[in-house]
Write an enzyme that holds these catalytic residues in place. Sequence first.
Site, PDB file in Angstrom:
ATOM      1  N   ARG A   1      -8.036  13.213  -3.848  1.00  0.00           N
ATOM      2  CA  ARG A   1      -9.341  12.978  -4.751  1.00  0.00           C
ATOM      3  C   ARG A   1      -9.191  12.627  -5.751  1.00  0.00           C
ATOM      4  O   ARG A   1     -10.010  11.854  -6.842  1.00  0.00           O
ATOM      5  CB  ARG A   1     -10.714  13.689  -4.043  1.00  0.00           C
ATOM      6  CG  ARG A   1     -10.738  12.839  -3.030  1.00  0.00           C
ATOM      7  CD  ARG A   1     -12.197  14.224  -2.356  1.00  0.00           C
ATOM      8  NE  ARG A   1     -11.172  15.051  -2.674  1.00  0.00           N
ATOM      9  CZ  ARG A   1     -11.789  16.662  -1.664  1.00  0.00           C
ATOM     10  NH1 ARG A   1     -13.076  16.321  -1.843  1.00  0.00           N
ATOM     11  NH2 ARG A   1     -11.076  17.653  -2.030  1.00  0.00           N
TER      12      ARG A   1
ATOM     13  N   ARG B   1      -8.627  -9.777   8.669  1.00  0.00           N
ATOM     14  CA  ARG B   1      -7.756  -8.512   7.889  1.00  0.00           C
ATOM     15  C   ARG B   1      -7.808  -7.233   8.903  1.00  0.00           C
ATOM     16  O   ARG B   1      -6.997  -6.527   9.015  1.00  0.00           O
ATOM     17  CB  ARG B   1      -8.079  -7.721   6.492  1.00  0.00           C
ATOM     18  CG  ARG B   1      -9.471  -7.207   6.407  1.00  0.00           C
ATOM     19  CD  ARG B   1      -9.831  -6.435   5.559  1.00  0.00           C
ATOM     20  NE  ARG B   1     -11.323  -6.041   5.203  1.00  0.00           N
ATOM     21  CZ  ARG B   1     -11.826  -4.967   4.323  1.00  0.00           C
ATOM     22  NH1 ARG B   1     -10.524  -4.563   3.510  1.00  0.00           N
ATOM     23  NH2 ARG B   1     -12.644  -5.077   3.860  1.00  0.00           N
TER      24      ARG B   1
ATOM     25  N   ARG C   1       3.580  16.708  -0.565  1.00  0.00           N
ATOM     26  CA  ARG C   1       4.418  15.240  -0.138  1.00  0.00           C
ATOM     27  C   ARG C   1       5.487  15.436  -0.209  1.00  0.00           C
ATOM     28  O   ARG C   1       6.157  14.156   0.415  1.00  0.00           O
ATOM     29  CB  ARG C   1       3.252  14.046  -0.998  1.00  0.00           C
ATOM     30  CG  ARG C   1       1.716  14.497  -0.749  1.00  0.00           C
ATOM     31  CD  ARG C   1       1.299  14.518   0.935  1.00  0.00           C
ATOM     32  NE  ARG C   1      -0.275  14.370   1.059  1.00  0.00           N
ATOM     33  CZ  ARG C   1      -0.306  14.234   1.897  1.00  0.00           C
ATOM     34  NH1 ARG C   1      -0.244  14.733   3.180  1.00  0.00           N
ATOM     35  NH2 ARG C   1      -1.748  14.361   2.497  1.00  0.00           N
TER      36      ARG C   1
ATOM     37  N   HIS D   1       0.356  18.816  -7.951  1.00  0.00           N
ATOM     38  CA  HIS D   1      -0.071  19.363  -6.789  1.00  0.00           C
ATOM     39  C   HIS D   1       0.093  18.259  -5.703  1.00  0.00           C
ATOM     40  O   HIS D   1       0.870  18.364  -4.331  1.00  0.00           O
ATOM     41  CB  HIS D   1      -1.282  19.044  -6.442  1.00  0.00           C
ATOM     42  CG  HIS D   1      -2.554  19.630  -5.098  1.00  0.00           C
ATOM     43  ND1 HIS D   1      -2.397  21.000  -5.764  1.00  0.00           N
ATOM     44  CD2 HIS D   1      -2.749  18.907  -4.406  1.00  0.00           C
ATOM     45  CE1 HIS D   1      -2.810  21.133  -4.177  1.00  0.00           C
ATOM     46  NE2 HIS D   1      -3.687  19.770  -3.565  1.00  0.00           N
TER      47      HIS D   1
ATOM     48  N   ILE E   1      -4.713   8.819  -0.730  1.00  0.00           N
ATOM     49  CA  ILE E   1      -5.963   8.543  -0.869  1.00  0.00           C
ATOM     50  C   ILE E   1      -6.378   9.918  -1.081  1.00  0.00           C
ATOM     51  O   ILE E   1      -7.636  10.131  -1.442  1.00  0.00           O
ATOM     52  CB  ILE E   1      -6.915   7.228  -0.383  1.00  0.00           C
ATOM     53  CG1 ILE E   1      -7.928   7.098  -1.618  1.00  0.00           C
ATOM     54  CG2 ILE E   1      -7.162   7.349   0.885  1.00  0.00           C
ATOM     55  CD1 ILE E   1      -7.480   6.302  -2.723  1.00  0.00           C
ATOM     56  N   ARG E   2      -6.231  10.748  -0.151  1.00  0.00           N
ATOM     57  CA  ARG E   2      -6.888  11.871   0.021  1.00  0.00           C
ATOM     58  C   ARG E   2      -6.699  12.790  -1.209  1.00  0.00           C
ATOM     59  O   ARG E   2      -7.864  13.474  -1.046  1.00  0.00           O
ATOM     60  CB  ARG E   2      -6.246  12.701   1.480  1.00  0.00           C
ATOM     61  CG  ARG E   2      -6.264  11.901   2.778  1.00  0.00           C
ATOM     62  CD  ARG E   2      -8.286  11.462   3.196  1.00  0.00           C
ATOM     63  NE  ARG E   2      -8.760  12.600   2.747  1.00  0.00           N
ATOM     64  CZ  ARG E   2      -9.340  13.413   2.820  1.00  0.00           C
ATOM     65  NH1 ARG E   2      -8.586  13.445   4.416  1.00  0.00           N
ATOM     66  NH2 ARG E   2     -10.022  14.909   2.384  1.00  0.00           N
TER      67      ARG E   2
ATOM     68  N   TYR F   1      -5.381  -3.735  -4.023  1.00  0.00           N
ATOM     69  CA  TYR F   1      -5.096  -5.125  -4.175  1.00  0.00           C
ATOM     70  C   TYR F   1      -6.458  -5.130  -3.332  1.00  0.00           C
ATOM     71  O   TYR F   1      -6.404  -4.452  -2.144  1.00  0.00           O
ATOM     72  CB  TYR F   1      -4.333  -5.095  -3.291  1.00  0.00           C
ATOM     73  CG  TYR F   1      -3.619  -6.602  -3.273  1.00  0.00           C
ATOM     74  CD1 TYR F   1      -3.170  -7.487  -4.187  1.00  0.00           C
ATOM     75  CD2 TYR F   1      -3.604  -7.388  -2.075  1.00  0.00           C
ATOM     76  CE1 TYR F   1      -3.035  -9.144  -3.921  1.00  0.00           C
ATOM     77  CE2 TYR F   1      -3.689  -8.451  -2.144  1.00  0.00           C
ATOM     78  CZ  TYR F   1      -3.224  -9.127  -2.555  1.00  0.00           C
ATOM     79  OH  TYR F   1      -3.483 -10.604  -2.719  1.00  0.00           O
TER      80      TYR F   1
ATOM     81  N   LEU G   1      -1.038  14.962 -14.670  1.00  0.00           N
ATOM     82  CA  LEU G   1       0.440  15.848 -14.823  1.00  0.00           C
ATOM     83  C   LEU G   1       0.655  17.338 -13.541  1.00  0.00           C
ATOM     84  O   LEU G   1       0.856  17.455 -12.345  1.00  0.00           O
ATOM     85  CB  LEU G   1       0.796  16.699 -15.528  1.00  0.00           C
ATOM     86  CG  LEU G   1       2.332  16.629 -15.514  1.00  0.00           C
ATOM     87  CD1 LEU G   1       3.351  16.433 -14.356  1.00  0.00           C
ATOM     88  CD2 LEU G   1       3.084  17.504 -16.763  1.00  0.00           C
TER      89      LEU G   1
ATOM     90  N   ARG H   1     -10.280  -7.795   0.915  1.00  0.00           N
ATOM     91  CA  ARG H   1     -11.638  -8.699   0.990  1.00  0.00           C
ATOM     92  C   ARG H   1     -11.234 -10.097   0.134  1.00  0.00           C
ATOM     93  O   ARG H   1     -12.235 -11.598   0.738  1.00  0.00           O
ATOM     94  CB  ARG H   1     -12.580  -8.866   0.765  1.00  0.00           C
ATOM     95  CG  ARG H   1     -14.010  -7.438   1.815  1.00  0.00           C
ATOM     96  CD  ARG H   1     -14.715  -6.425   1.221  1.00  0.00           C
ATOM     97  NE  ARG H   1     -15.395  -7.028   1.299  1.00  0.00           N
ATOM     98  CZ  ARG H   1     -17.257  -7.007   0.497  1.00  0.00           C
ATOM     99  NH1 ARG H   1     -17.124  -6.482  -0.629  1.00  0.00           N
ATOM    100  NH2 ARG H   1     -17.688  -7.898   0.785  1.00  0.00           N
TER     101      ARG H   1
END
EC number: 2.1.1.148
Lengths: 301, 301, 301, 301
Positions: free
Chosen positions: C114, C196, C223, C218, C111-112, C121, C213, C124
């Site tokens: 951005r 949770r 990664r 990147h 998630i870093r 999902y 893309l 909560r």
Amino acid sequence: MPLTPEQLADIDASRQNPQPTLRAVAPGMEQHLYTAQPVLDHGFVRVIDYMGDDAAIVQAARVSYGAGTKKARDDSGLIRYLMRHWHSTPFEMCEIKLHVKLPVFVARQWIRHRTANVNEYSARYSILDREFYIPAPEHLAAQSTVNNQGRGEVLQGAEAARVLEVLKADSARAYDHYEEMLSQEGQAGLARELARMNLPANVYTQWYWKVDLHNLFHFLRLRADAHAQFEIRVYAEAIAEMVKDWVPAAYGAFEDYRMGGVNLSGKAVEVLKRRLAGETVTQEASGMSKGEWREFEGVFG
Amino acid sequence: MPLTPEQLADIDASRQNPQPTLRAVAPGMEQHLYTAQPVLDHGFVRVIDYMGDDAAIVQAARVSYGAGTKKARDDSGLIRYLMRHWHSTPFEMCEIKLHVKLPVFVARQWIRHRTANVNEYSARYSILDREFYIPAPEHLAAQSTVNNQGRGEVLQGAEAARVLEVLKADSARAYDHYEEMLSQEGQAGLARELARMNLPANVYTQWYWKVDLHNLFHFLRLRADAHAQFEIRVYAEAIAEMVKDWVPAAYGAFEDYRMGGVNLSGKAVEVLKRRLAGETVTQEASGMSKGEWREFEGVFG
Amino acid sequence: MPLTPEQLADIDASRQNPQPTLRAVAPGMEQHLYTAQPVLDHGFVRVIDYMGDDAAIVQAARVSYGAGTKKARDDSGLIRYLMRHWHSTPFEMCEIKLHVKLPVFVARQWIRHRTANVNEYSARYSILDREFYIPAPEHLAAQSTVNNQGRGEVLQGAEAARVLEVLKADSARAYDHYEEMLSQEGQAGLARELARMNLPANVYTQWYWKVDLHNLFHFLRLRADAHAQFEIRVYAEAIAEMVKDWVPAAYGAFEDYRMGGVNLSGKAVEVLKRRLAGETVTQEASGMSKGEWREFEGVFG
Amino acid sequence: MPLTPEQLADIDASRQNPQPTLRAVAPGMEQHLYTAQPVLDHGFVRVIDYMGDDAAIVQAARVSYGAGTKKARDDSGLIRYLMRHWHSTPFEMCEIKLHVKLPVFVARQWIRHRTANVNEYSARYSILDREFYIPAPEHLAAQSTVNNQGRGEVLQGAEAARVLEVLKADSARAYDHYEEMLSQEGQAGLARELARMNLPANVYTQWYWKVDLHNLFHFLRLRADAHAQFEIRVYAEAIAEMVKDWVPAAYGAFEDYRMGGVNLSGKAVEVLKRRLAGETVTQEASGMSKGEWREFEGVFG
């Protein structure tokens, strides 16, 4: 002359009232605050505000409680490591806010850098000044014959004179007509949002531009580069000089790894290894295209 | 206790060395700098740096040369106008940098606000502290029976005790095992990047978070809202208090137009007009769904 | 087994109804649509949608009216040129939407990045499944002794067994307690948004992730790199295989210039030039730090 | 005439080759693909590609495995809920790519929407066409006397004629000079990157513009608004018509909550409550400024 006496007085007033702060202060940047660094014939760059310094980069990278070690040498080593390994987030922890006056065609290139905050002078709301960029004779260049998006030799003699004359006359006429259309003397006066469309792309505009250091470095890498158009490059160079005074360690790393650095393809790495091993490698044997090979030879001979 | 004596000493040191600056200084914010505002049982928010103040918003909106008028009343009127008409760019000209300590499940909601800069403490590189969020009894709530993503009544008696016991025991055991797996006494020791996966979502992490005022307001509107989860709302509320001291005019406008304001649909506007004209309008005649009508009546009765 | 028979039936149904479209179609990607590519023990990646193909990159770069030349060779040369000179905007004209199931600690790294759109999902709103990442024995590695944020040798014997046992038992117990706290049998039942927080970071979550893309490249560069944590690298590798089928020319350029390429500092370029000229250069004489020299020698010997 | 026969043939060719795809197909959008919707005197908007449909929004909100329920009514209710509560991420899961031809002064407003991907026709690389926006007589308006950034009555008689004459003559002359400076007949020929600066802001440019549905709605809310400048509003309106055919449920919700909706301040809510309770409230007693009160009365009388 980019600034009126009134504007210069405003700037002087802003500079005469230091106040105490607990925030990180970068002495090298304080000296630049508010003063206008001239660029091109009517443009300028001036620093309105900044956040952080070299130590702030290190402090963020370490998510530390205090202001960080004060050993500049350690900080510098870590900053080089972060730059080398593309750890960009600590550099995002510094921020700069600039006031820039620039021709519209330069502004149109500049704004393509999206990760920044901008407030531009509104020509719907206000009347633009009679200021146009007219290139100095030594920057009036012909179309490059080898590069589709570049310039070549400087224009000479009659051709140069003709071009300068055209640019000056068309700018002046466009502005005369702009004023005439706006005028409410004896007529309704055209809406400003419409009248502005008669002004050519060398008219000056201005904006406040705020950006973090990581994205500023990205801007500088592309726009202070030799392939950038001269008219935006001079702005990038003026900003680079300020950044050097603001965050000298970060700027040093940027200079070594980005401005002075080179990106090699896998193919280029292979060629270098073979050449280091004593082999002579031709373009045909390199797997590179001609254009690529030319760029490669441009660096390594 | 969120901070060690050493950390508190670092903070004190940072606060004892005011330096002169020519930049805009917000006295209300200087008082907050570096000190940790406690949130939840082990968390905190502290301001590391800020850029700009109310006058800076006005100055950017006007692309002005000086520091702007010093008539706070005029500034405030313009700021309200900008907020009302969604002119967001002048608010982007202020920036804040925070150091936040927060449970991982709160961090996971927070990070969804993408327009911000983040440096998080790395559990690949470092060992996390033994600190877990355990809700105070008055915040240990049952699942809401009307809202699929909310909480209802506070748990009572034996159930509350059981839950607290489970949360405490599982956290403690998870951390014990984390330490055991990491240990290099008589064994190789599991990699930190793997061992961390045994830690539950109530473990605390920390980060530096930098954001501009426009995006901060957006964060506060969503996270200081009554529908936000309590555990992130308390952070938003702590930040809101600081912002109020930093940019009081902008915060006032935000409070009136965003936090205290309401978005009405075209249908809701029609219903209001009919009611103002003396008509009685039912949900069926409103064109709104039941849920929408309930929300509408929640505001206007 | 990541998918239930019902989910597999949903996927089959989605794949059995081709419809005509006038848009660019990438046959290599159509074959991947909707099917789940397994990753780790319970995770997967599956393509939900895509926009564009190699020709669309060229078409955008040329701002052309038609679908572009159909000469794949020309397209490929232009794509290599764009990649080499960091002209990133044409690559942004392709977009991909993925459905990914992944452990929470992987999601936190992911998630870093951005510049992407995400729908996760909600724990909560819904109850998470009893699925936890337990490393295969060959991926259960010790802390690296040379790299603070990496892993070293694979754990052996009793230590490996102990770690696996702890991870399995703690996951199972955490989930048992999660269910017990949520249960409304004879008790109110803790709110899902609170329950949770007892779940460890190896629990699986899932999201829809949409990215262009350029930004995907990147992501892949960072990664799919050898220094990325194994558990996110396998996702990047699975995605890379799909991208190769989707935009083969762009992926080829990416592989050569980014994955297989090297960034050299100005100092490193100087050293290479001196070595090519026959000189022997030591670390001391290079101006590089020891770490930097080690990385340099890792490439060029 | 915005398109040449050759360009129209290219477009026809693109439309004559439907191919099967497994992706979501929006029939309402297929009919628009590639065809140019004329805007202003020489501009157009045409859809190059799109991703997703109404069902895709629902599918992403649910992080579902299949294509979602096919009950359009349920989808529509959920979409309205998402829009009402500012759950923006599901709308980001749809994407559109447009080819737009537009005057430079419109492009300068448009580009301020940063969350989009853009490839603009390069006037450094290529020569711009001789096409300028000349307002139709009914759009040639005077400066507004009440709104600093708006237009008022339509210009009449001799003034209108003079303005039209100036705009046409200056455009023609600027382009003549542009061509003369570029010419390499008997001279070197000025660089394209310099010659373009003589062209006024009503010259046409073109770009590929790609944006997600959430950000497109934001664009439409600001630019299809009555306060937007006419010349950008017509583009927004043309796009809105296409979006209506693409994602009818999402567009319906957008129309009700955003375009037809109203943002009320806390003060305005109080006034409405008092008026609903039978009270007469004056501007002085409302706490609102005069400008704010005028806007409020503009809606509720």
